[in-house]
Design an enzyme around this catalytic site. Sequence first.
Site, PDB file in Angstrom:
ATOM      1  N   ARG A  29       0.809  -1.230   0.000  1.00 47.64           N
ATOM      2  CA  ARG A  29       0.000   0.000   0.000  1.00 47.64           C
ATOM      3  C   ARG A  29       0.840   1.277   0.000  1.00 47.64           C
ATOM      4  O   ARG A  29       0.415   2.321   0.491  1.00 47.64           O
ATOM      5  CB  ARG A  29      -0.990   0.027   1.190  1.00 47.64           C
ATOM      6  CG  ARG A  29      -1.977  -1.112   1.212  1.00 47.64           C
ATOM      7  CD  ARG A  29      -2.910  -1.124  -0.005  1.00 47.64           C
ATOM      8  NE  ARG A  29      -3.725  -2.317   0.020  1.00 47.64           N
ATOM      9  CZ  ARG A  29      -3.408  -3.456  -0.618  1.00 47.64           C
ATOM     10  NH1 ARG A  29      -2.309  -3.529  -1.375  1.00 47.64           N
ATOM     11  NH2 ARG A  29      -4.182  -4.501  -0.540  1.00 47.64           N
ATOM     12  N   SER A  48     -11.165  -1.431   3.155  1.00 47.20           N
ATOM     13  CA  SER A  48     -10.518  -1.798   4.419  1.00 47.20           C
ATOM     14  C   SER A  48     -10.031  -0.525   5.108  1.00 47.20           C
ATOM     15  O   SER A  48      -9.262   0.235   4.516  1.00 47.20           O
ATOM     16  CB  SER A  48      -9.298  -2.684   4.166  1.00 47.20           C
ATOM     17  OG  SER A  48      -9.722  -3.871   3.552  1.00 47.20           O
ATOM     18  N   GLU A  54      -5.482   2.577   6.564  1.00 41.54           N
ATOM     19  CA  GLU A  54      -5.192   2.505   5.125  1.00 41.54           C
ATOM     20  C   GLU A  54      -5.888   3.682   4.430  1.00 41.54           C
ATOM     21  O   GLU A  54      -5.369   4.276   3.498  1.00 41.54           O
ATOM     22  CB  GLU A  54      -5.714   1.177   4.552  1.00 41.54           C
ATOM     23  CG  GLU A  54      -5.497   1.062   3.059  1.00 41.54           C
ATOM     24  CD  GLU A  54      -5.724  -0.360   2.541  1.00 41.54           C
ATOM     25  OE1 GLU A  54      -5.411  -1.340   3.244  1.00 41.54           O
ATOM     26  OE2 GLU A  54      -6.225  -0.471   1.410  1.00 41.54           O
TER      27      GLU A  54
HETATM   28  P1  FAD Z   1      -8.709   8.419  -4.043  1.00 41.82           P
HETATM   29  O1  FAD Z   1      -9.417   7.812  -2.880  1.00 41.82           O
HETATM   30  O2  FAD Z   1      -9.406   9.487  -4.788  1.00 41.82           O
HETATM   31  O3  FAD Z   1      -7.293   8.946  -3.535  1.00 41.82           O
HETATM   32  C1  FAD Z   1      -6.471   8.126  -2.741  1.00 41.82           C
HETATM   33  C2  FAD Z   1      -5.080   8.780  -2.679  1.00 41.82           C
HETATM   34  O4  FAD Z   1      -4.495   8.738  -3.987  1.00 41.82           O
HETATM   35  C3  FAD Z   1      -5.135  10.256  -2.279  1.00 41.82           C
HETATM   36  O5  FAD Z   1      -4.065  10.559  -1.413  1.00 41.82           O
HETATM   37  C4  FAD Z   1      -4.991  10.988  -3.611  1.00 41.82           C
HETATM   38  O6  FAD Z   1      -4.333  12.249  -3.444  1.00 41.82           O
HETATM   39  C5  FAD Z   1      -4.112  10.028  -4.412  1.00 41.82           C
HETATM   40  N1  FAD Z   1      -4.352  10.103  -5.856  1.00 41.82           N
HETATM   41  C6  FAD Z   1      -5.477   9.746  -6.533  1.00 41.82           C
HETATM   42  N2  FAD Z   1      -5.308   9.927  -7.861  1.00 41.82           N
HETATM   43  C7  FAD Z   1      -4.051  10.421  -8.027  1.00 41.82           C
HETATM   44  C8  FAD Z   1      -3.284  10.812  -9.162  1.00 41.82           C
HETATM   45  N3  FAD Z   1      -3.764  10.751 -10.419  1.00 41.82           N
HETATM   46  N4  FAD Z   1      -2.022  11.279  -8.952  1.00 41.82           N
HETATM   47  C9  FAD Z   1      -1.512  11.354  -7.691  1.00 41.82           C
HETATM   48  N5  FAD Z   1      -2.205  10.992  -6.582  1.00 41.82           N
HETATM   49  C10 FAD Z   1      -3.449  10.534  -6.753  1.00 41.82           C
HETATM   50  N6  FAD Z   1      -8.051  -1.011  -2.104  1.00 41.82           N
HETATM   51  C11 FAD Z   1      -7.211  -2.053  -2.345  1.00 41.82           C
HETATM   52  O7  FAD Z   1      -5.976  -1.854  -2.438  1.00 41.82           O
HETATM   53  N7  FAD Z   1      -7.688  -3.307  -2.489  1.00 41.82           N
HETATM   54  C12 FAD Z   1      -9.018  -3.612  -2.393  1.00 41.82           C
HETATM   55  O8  FAD Z   1      -9.415  -4.764  -2.551  1.00 41.82           O
HETATM   56  C13 FAD Z   1      -9.931  -2.528  -2.147  1.00 41.82           C
HETATM   57  N8  FAD Z   1     -11.253  -2.753  -2.035  1.00 41.82           N
HETATM   58  C14 FAD Z   1     -12.097  -1.710  -1.797  1.00 41.82           C
HETATM   59  C15 FAD Z   1     -13.470  -1.956  -1.683  1.00 41.82           C
HETATM   60  C16 FAD Z   1     -14.354  -0.910  -1.456  1.00 41.82           C
HETATM   61  C17 FAD Z   1     -15.818  -1.183  -1.333  1.00 41.82           C
HETATM   62  C18 FAD Z   1     -13.860   0.426  -1.356  1.00 41.82           C
HETATM   63  C19 FAD Z   1     -14.809   1.577  -1.151  1.00 41.82           C
HETATM   64  C20 FAD Z   1     -12.494   0.683  -1.455  1.00 41.82           C
HETATM   65  C21 FAD Z   1     -11.591  -0.383  -1.673  1.00 41.82           C
HETATM   66  N9  FAD Z   1     -10.222  -0.141  -1.773  1.00 41.82           N
HETATM   67  C22 FAD Z   1      -9.377  -1.201  -2.010  1.00 41.82           C
HETATM   68  C23 FAD Z   1      -9.665   1.202  -1.576  1.00 41.82           C
HETATM   69  C24 FAD Z   1      -9.549   2.078  -2.873  1.00 41.82           C
HETATM   70  O9  FAD Z   1     -10.504   1.669  -3.828  1.00 41.82           O
HETATM   71  C25 FAD Z   1      -8.145   2.005  -3.458  1.00 41.82           C
HETATM   72  O10 FAD Z   1      -7.184   2.510  -2.542  1.00 41.82           O
HETATM   73  C26 FAD Z   1      -8.044   2.824  -4.763  1.00 41.82           C
HETATM   74  O11 FAD Z   1      -6.811   2.547  -5.374  1.00 41.82           O
HETATM   75  C27 FAD Z   1      -8.163   4.330  -4.545  1.00 41.82           C
HETATM   76  O12 FAD Z   1      -8.316   4.948  -5.814  1.00 41.82           O
HETATM   77  P2  FAD Z   1      -9.131   6.337  -5.946  1.00 41.82           P
HETATM   78  O13 FAD Z   1      -9.053   6.759  -7.363  1.00 41.82           O
HETATM   79  O14 FAD Z   1     -10.477   6.204  -5.378  1.00 41.82           O
HETATM   80  O15 FAD Z   1      -8.220   7.267  -5.042  1.00 41.82           O
END
Ligand code: FAD
Length: 295
Positions: A169, A219, A289
């Site tokens: 992560r 998580s 996380e």
């Molecule tokens: P955001 O939540 O919008 O941002 C997260 C971080 O990334 C922030 O600090 C943001 O500044 C940064 N960021 C986003 N885009 C960029 C970019 N283009 N450049 C630089 N920084 C950026 N995660 C897992 O690892 N495994 C799983 O199985 C998993 N299952 C999930 C299930 C559910 C139901 C939910 C709600 C979440 C889950 N997640 C899981 C968490 C999440 O989906 C992941 O961490 C995902 O990668 C976050 O992507 P996001 O675009 O939503 O990022």
Amino acid sequence: MLFSKLNCVVKYDEPLKNHTTFQIGGKCIALIEPKKVEDIIEAIKICRENNLKFFVIGNGSNLLVPDDGYNGVIIKIKSEFSNIQVEGECLIAHSGAKLSEVYTVAYENSLTRFEFASGIPGTIGGAIFMNAGAYGGEMKDIVESVEVLDLDNYEVKELKNEELDFSYRKSIIQRKNYIVLTIKLKLKKGNKEEIKAVYEDLREKRNSKQPLNFGSAGSTFKRPEGHFASKLIEDAGLKGYHINDAWVSEKHSGFIINKGNASYKEVMELIEYVQKVVFEKFEVKLETEVRILKD
Ligand code: FAD
């Protein structure tokens, strides 16, 4: 208006609960949805000239935002910046593409190795930032290179997999002043039926184990070494524990969920309470996380 010269969507006073899967979070000064790199650079220059803070988000699926919002500008890199292309066994995606969309293109082109990520509800940019992973796979395993915008000099540079410093992560993006722009994945030609079968199996696993019908950020805690956060929380008797609408999910105790009108304050109180009880019982520190957007 401050951002009127930008040729992309700008929403002023936008409630961030509309942009996080937790469905929690107050307003920001403006939310910008860039279509191209130049929009991102222009938006950041305007923020800097006006002494405004800014923060990049993707799908907001790993984000907890305070009830009084963010006194700055949100740059949301999602659908407007989400082109996906295939070149042989490589897939090249803009960072705003959702992982589910990347999966679909990989599947349509009989490319395997991306199945593990298909049900994670984020963008591929957020997944690089987090080194997202599931079911034994993580982004680290399939990334060839990433193009980033260096905010110190507005230059676009390419980082190879080894330079991304991926670990559980974590990625270098968390420590640098970078925005992820484009991702090149190294996939493999596979069999469409087999790709689909793996996808269906993982989807079924998620549906049966995760509380997908409530707001959450997945998580809440990282996996502590030698343990599973959900097991520790359950063994501490906290399954179903709640503070108003903020609940430790009864379906999966590693998830804190919003059963309606949970506030940031209640979720934070619940996170801290879970951390305290688990530490008292098992002497294990649970690290979050979910990213917390603080002013
Ligand atoms: P955001 O939540 O919008 O941002 C997260 C971080 O990334 C922030 O600090 C943001 O500044 C940064 N960021 C986003 N885009 C960029 C970019 N283009 N450049 C630089 N920084 C950026 N995660 C897992 O690892 N495994 C799983 O199985 C998993 N299952 C999930 C299930 C559910 C139901 C939910 C709600 C979440 C889950 N997640 C899981 C968490 C999440 O989906 C992941 O961490 C995902 O990668 C976050 O992507 P996001 O675009 O939503 O990022």
